[in-house]
Scaffold this motif. Structure first.
Motif, PDB file in Angstrom:
ATOM      1  N   MET A 143     -10.636  -6.617  14.625  1.00  0.00           N
ATOM      2  CA  MET A 143      -9.261  -6.213  14.909  1.00  0.00           C
ATOM      3  C   MET A 143      -8.625  -5.728  13.615  1.00  0.00           C
ATOM      4  N   PHE A 144      -7.466  -5.113  13.750  1.00  0.00           N
ATOM      5  CA  PHE A 144      -6.854  -4.499  12.573  1.00  0.00           C
ATOM      6  C   PHE A 144      -5.381  -4.230  12.847  1.00  0.00           C
ATOM      7  N   TRP A 145      -4.664  -3.924  11.815  1.00  0.00           N
ATOM      8  CA  TRP A 145      -3.394  -3.218  11.913  1.00  0.00           C
ATOM      9  C   TRP A 145      -3.007  -2.737  10.534  1.00  0.00           C
ATOM     10  N   GLY A 146      -2.163  -1.716  10.505  1.00  0.00           N
ATOM     11  CA  GLY A 146      -1.742  -1.133   9.245  1.00  0.00           C
ATOM     12  C   GLY A 146      -0.257  -0.830   9.239  1.00  0.00           C
ATOM     13  N   GLY A 147       0.221  -0.379   8.088  1.00  0.00           N
ATOM     14  CA  GLY A 147       1.645  -0.138   7.918  1.00  0.00           C
ATOM     15  C   GLY A 147       1.971   1.318   7.650  1.00  0.00           C
ATOM     16  N   TYR A 148       3.197   1.692   7.968  1.00  0.00           N
ATOM     17  CA  TYR A 148       3.726   3.019   7.692  1.00  0.00           C
ATOM     18  C   TYR A 148       3.438   3.374   6.231  1.00  0.00           C
ATOM     19  N   GLY A 149       2.779   4.503   6.031  1.00  0.00           N
ATOM     20  CA  GLY A 149       2.490   4.959   4.677  1.00  0.00           C
ATOM     21  C   GLY A 149       1.058   4.770   4.231  1.00  0.00           C
ATOM     22  N   GLY A 150       0.354   3.746   4.810  1.00  0.00           N
ATOM     23  CA  GLY A 150      -1.052   3.648   4.445  1.00  0.00           C
ATOM     24  C   GLY A 150      -1.690   2.278   4.329  1.00  0.00           C
ATOM     25  N   SER A 151      -0.906   1.215   4.150  1.00  0.00           N
ATOM     26  CA  SER A 151      -1.529  -0.106   3.997  1.00  0.00           C
ATOM     27  C   SER A 151      -2.256  -0.497   5.270  1.00  0.00           C
ATOM     28  N   ILE A 152      -3.253  -1.384   5.140  1.00  0.00           N
ATOM     29  CA  ILE A 152      -4.031  -1.773   6.325  1.00  0.00           C
ATOM     30  C   ILE A 152      -4.794  -3.059   6.054  1.00  0.00           C
ATOM     31  N   VAL A 153      -5.123  -3.768   7.144  1.00  0.00           N
ATOM     32  CA  VAL A 153      -6.078  -4.867   7.065  1.00  0.00           C
ATOM     33  C   VAL A 153      -7.028  -4.763   8.250  1.00  0.00           C
ATOM     34  N   LEU A 154      -8.329  -4.942   7.958  1.00  0.00           N
ATOM     35  CA  LEU A 154      -9.392  -4.927   8.966  1.00  0.00           C
ATOM     36  C   LEU A 154     -10.053  -6.301   8.945  1.00  0.00           C
ATOM     37  N   ILE A 155     -10.201  -6.903  10.110  1.00  0.00           N
ATOM     38  CA  ILE A 155     -10.751  -8.251  10.224  1.00  0.00           C
ATOM     39  C   ILE A 155     -11.969  -8.191  11.135  1.00  0.00           C
ATOM     40  N   ASP A 156     -13.125  -8.517  10.580  1.00  0.00           N
ATOM     41  CA  ASP A 156     -14.389  -8.437  11.307  1.00  0.00           C
ATOM     42  C   ASP A 156     -14.950  -9.852  11.446  1.00  0.00           C
ATOM     43  N   MET A 157     -14.720 -10.457  12.620  1.00  0.00           N
ATOM     44  CA  MET A 157     -15.167 -11.838  12.833  1.00  0.00           C
ATOM     45  C   MET A 157     -16.690 -11.942  12.884  1.00  0.00           C
ATOM     46  N   GLN A 158     -17.333 -10.896  13.389  1.00  0.00           N
ATOM     47  CA  GLN A 158     -18.791 -10.913  13.522  1.00  0.00           C
ATOM     48  C   GLN A 158     -19.462 -11.045  12.160  1.00  0.00           C
ATOM     49  N   ASN A 159     -18.946 -10.309  11.173  1.00  0.00           N
ATOM     50  CA  ASN A 159     -19.518 -10.329   9.822  1.00  0.00           C
ATOM     51  C   ASN A 159     -18.707 -11.171   8.844  1.00  0.00           C
ATOM     52  N   ARG A 160     -17.715 -11.887   9.376  1.00  0.00           N
ATOM     53  CA  ARG A 160     -16.838 -12.749   8.558  1.00  0.00           C
ATOM     54  C   ARG A 160     -16.304 -11.988   7.353  1.00  0.00           C
ATOM     55  N   LEU A 161     -15.781 -10.803   7.657  1.00  0.00           N
ATOM     56  CA  LEU A 161     -15.370  -9.843   6.633  1.00  0.00           C
ATOM     57  C   LEU A 161     -13.888  -9.476   6.807  1.00  0.00           C
ATOM     58  N   THR A 162     -13.177  -9.396   5.701  1.00  0.00           N
ATOM     59  CA  THR A 162     -11.783  -8.934   5.718  1.00  0.00           C
ATOM     60  C   THR A 162     -11.623  -7.855   4.650  1.00  0.00           C
ATOM     61  N   ILE A 163     -11.012  -6.747   5.023  1.00  0.00           N
ATOM     62  CA  ILE A 163     -10.794  -5.617   4.112  1.00  0.00           C
ATOM     63  C   ILE A 163      -9.302  -5.302   4.110  1.00  0.00           C
ATOM     64  N   ALA A 164      -8.700  -5.238   2.929  1.00  0.00           N
ATOM     65  CA  ALA A 164      -7.260  -4.958   2.847  1.00  0.00           C
ATOM     66  C   ALA A 164      -6.957  -3.942   1.759  1.00  0.00           C
ATOM     67  N   TYR A 165      -5.911  -3.161   2.013  1.00  0.00           N
ATOM     68  CA  TYR A 165      -5.499  -2.100   1.082  1.00  0.00           C
ATOM     69  C   TYR A 165      -3.979  -2.027   1.096  1.00  0.00           C
ATOM     70  N   ALA A 166      -3.393  -1.937  -0.089  1.00  0.00           N
ATOM     71  CA  ALA A 166      -1.942  -1.751  -0.215  1.00  0.00           C
ATOM     72  C   ALA A 166      -1.679  -0.826  -1.386  1.00  0.00           C
ATOM     73  N   MET A 167      -0.695   0.049  -1.226  1.00  0.00           N
ATOM     74  CA  MET A 167      -0.480   1.104  -2.217  1.00  0.00           C
ATOM     75  C   MET A 167       1.016   1.454  -2.270  1.00  0.00           C
ATOM     76  N   ASN A 168       1.390   2.366  -3.183  1.00  0.00           N
ATOM     77  CA  ASN A 168       2.795   2.784  -3.217  1.00  0.00           C
ATOM     78  C   ASN A 168       3.020   4.274  -2.932  1.00  0.00           C
ATOM     79  N   ARG A 169       1.992   5.102  -2.960  1.00  0.00           N
ATOM     80  CA  ARG A 169       2.199   6.497  -2.551  1.00  0.00           C
ATOM     81  C   ARG A 169       1.946   6.578  -1.051  1.00  0.00           C
ATOM     82  N   MET A 170       3.006   6.842  -0.304  1.00  0.00           N
ATOM     83  CA  MET A 170       2.925   6.819   1.151  1.00  0.00           C
ATOM     84  C   MET A 170       2.474   8.162   1.710  1.00  0.00           C
ATOM     85  N   GLU A 171       1.617   8.083   2.732  1.00  0.00           N
ATOM     86  CA  GLU A 171       1.311   9.238   3.575  1.00  0.00           C
ATOM     87  C   GLU A 171       2.211   9.153   4.800  1.00  0.00           C
ATOM     88  N   GLY A 172       2.210  10.203   5.624  1.00  0.00           N
ATOM     89  CA  GLY A 172       3.105  10.236   6.767  1.00  0.00           C
ATOM     90  C   GLY A 172       2.608   9.498   7.991  1.00  0.00           C
TER      91      GLY A 172
END
Length: 378
Positions: free
Chosen positions: A328-357
């Motif tokens: 499962m996942f969700w992200g934010g306006y501009g580009g931030s995101i988190v991906l949660i993979d229970m099968q592989n016990r993996l979490t990927i996150a990104y946060a930044m300050n230059r926003m995309e649309g």
């Protein structure tokens, strides 16, 4: 580490991820950013670098934090999942069972699960709202309690961009007695030592990176239907507001959270690891997997794209073909995101300050995530 350069740690098998992260900073794809990956609860990548401001006067440090807009929704969702796992919240119960005033205007049958899955018909405030009203919890929630749904609840998704946090947050407050930001801090972020805040203390202001707004006009510019207009224009999102003490200090549980990739990944690893993080059990494994139960799917009335929503998270489907069924996942306006993979016990996150649309995450994070998956498969 020289100003603006990349700091942090990378497991040697993920060297390509560090190179791409550094390239993004060097070529202006990012101004400042952070990227973190945990596996089995262990941090295998934790990168940060660049600049905390567009003028490049403040380096992006290890402890730099930034407003991540709708990635905040995953923190509010996790708080609700925690409360449900305690046996205090039933997602199938009518909202009015916990919040009696909410039954007004034909909403007596709306379930908590409808709030969690953006299908309650309350994608925005039908009465025009001033941005200052976002800082008035009582006003924001009372208006929603009185409002009639804009479509038949539970029949179709329609992204509750700002309202979801007030709706779920008020249910949490009615049950627990504490605000959602307080429950999150005291029960989840605090015990983890995670530097993520729904309501940032003034003492932390000097660590906050400044967002650079996207090159195109705000979210409301894409509004075509009345539902989209209400969702994105009541009130219009003003990125400059994130630099104010009022925004940072307020609890805006769908969009106002402040943190970085490390803190996002640390918190959401609770779900990736079956409820345990840093040796502490926060939820049962079944309580974590509850989030994966699809509540609704279809073309979203607000986003205009096909979606599948679980309890507070987007699930694998047309808009996320790379994810397996236990992700499962969700992200934010501009580009931030988190991906949660229970099968592989993996979490990927990104946060930044230059926003995309984009509304929820963008290709910068997805490209880095793809390099992670490639390295793991290699």
């Amino acid at each position: 580490m020289a100003d603006g350069e990349v700091g942090g740690i990378v497991d040697e098998k993920f060297t390509a991820v560090r190179e791409k992260f550094a390239q993004n900073l060097a070529d202006g794809t990012d101004i400042g950013a952070s990227f973190c990956v945990t596996r089995d609860g262990e941090t295998v990548i934790d990168l940060w670098g660049g600049w905390a401001d567009e003028e490049r006067t403040r380096p992006w440090e290890k402890d730099t934090i930034v407003n991540v807009y709708s990635t905040t929704k995953t923190m509010t969702a996790l708080t609700a999942l925690w409360l449900a796992d305690q046996g205090k919240l039933d997602f199938d119960a009518p909202v009015a069972e916990y919040w009696p005033e909410f039954a007004a205007s034909g909403k007596d049958a709306i379930k908590v699960s409808h709030l969690m899955s953006h299908s309650a018909g309350l994608a925005g405030w039908t009465d025009p709202l001033d941005k200052q009203d976002l800082y008035d919890w009582e006003k924001a929630t009372s208006l929603l309690a009185a409002q009639a749904p804009m479509w038949e609840p539970g029949t179709v998704p329609g992204y509750h961009a700002l309202t979801q946090g007030y709706l779920v947050g008020e249910v949490i407050r009615r049950i627990d007695g504490r605000s959602v930001g307080t429950v999150f801090r005291e029960e989840i972020a605090g015990p983890l030592g995670a530097d993520f805040h729904i309501g940032l203390p003034a003492s932390e202001d000097d660590r906050v990176a400044h967002l650079k707004p996207p090159p195109v006009a705000g979210l409301g510019s894409a509004a075509q239907t009345e539902i989209q207009r209400v969702a994105f224009e009541h009130p219009t999102i003003d990125v400059s507001e994130t630099r104010t003490r009022a925004w940072r200090g307020a609890e805006i549980p769908a969009a106002g959270g402040t943190g970085n990739a490390h803190s996002i990944a640390t918190v959401q690893s609770i779900l990736a690891n079956g409820g345990v993080m840093n040796g502490k059990r926060f939820l049962s494994e079944a309580g974590c997997r509850k989030a994966l139960e699809c509540q609704i799917e279809g073309t979203d009335l607000v986003l205009g794209i096909p979606v599948r929503f679980g309890l507070g998270y987007g699930l694998s489907g047309p808009m996320s073909p790379a994810l397996n069924e236990s992700s499962m996942f969700w992200g934010g306006y501009g580009g931030s995101i988190v991906l949660i993979d229970m099968q592989n016990r993996l979490t990927i996150a990104y946060a930044m300050n230059r926003m995309e649309g984009t509304t929820t995450g963008d290709m910068r994070a997805i490209t880095l995530a793809a390099l992670v998956w490639q390295a793991m498969a290699g």
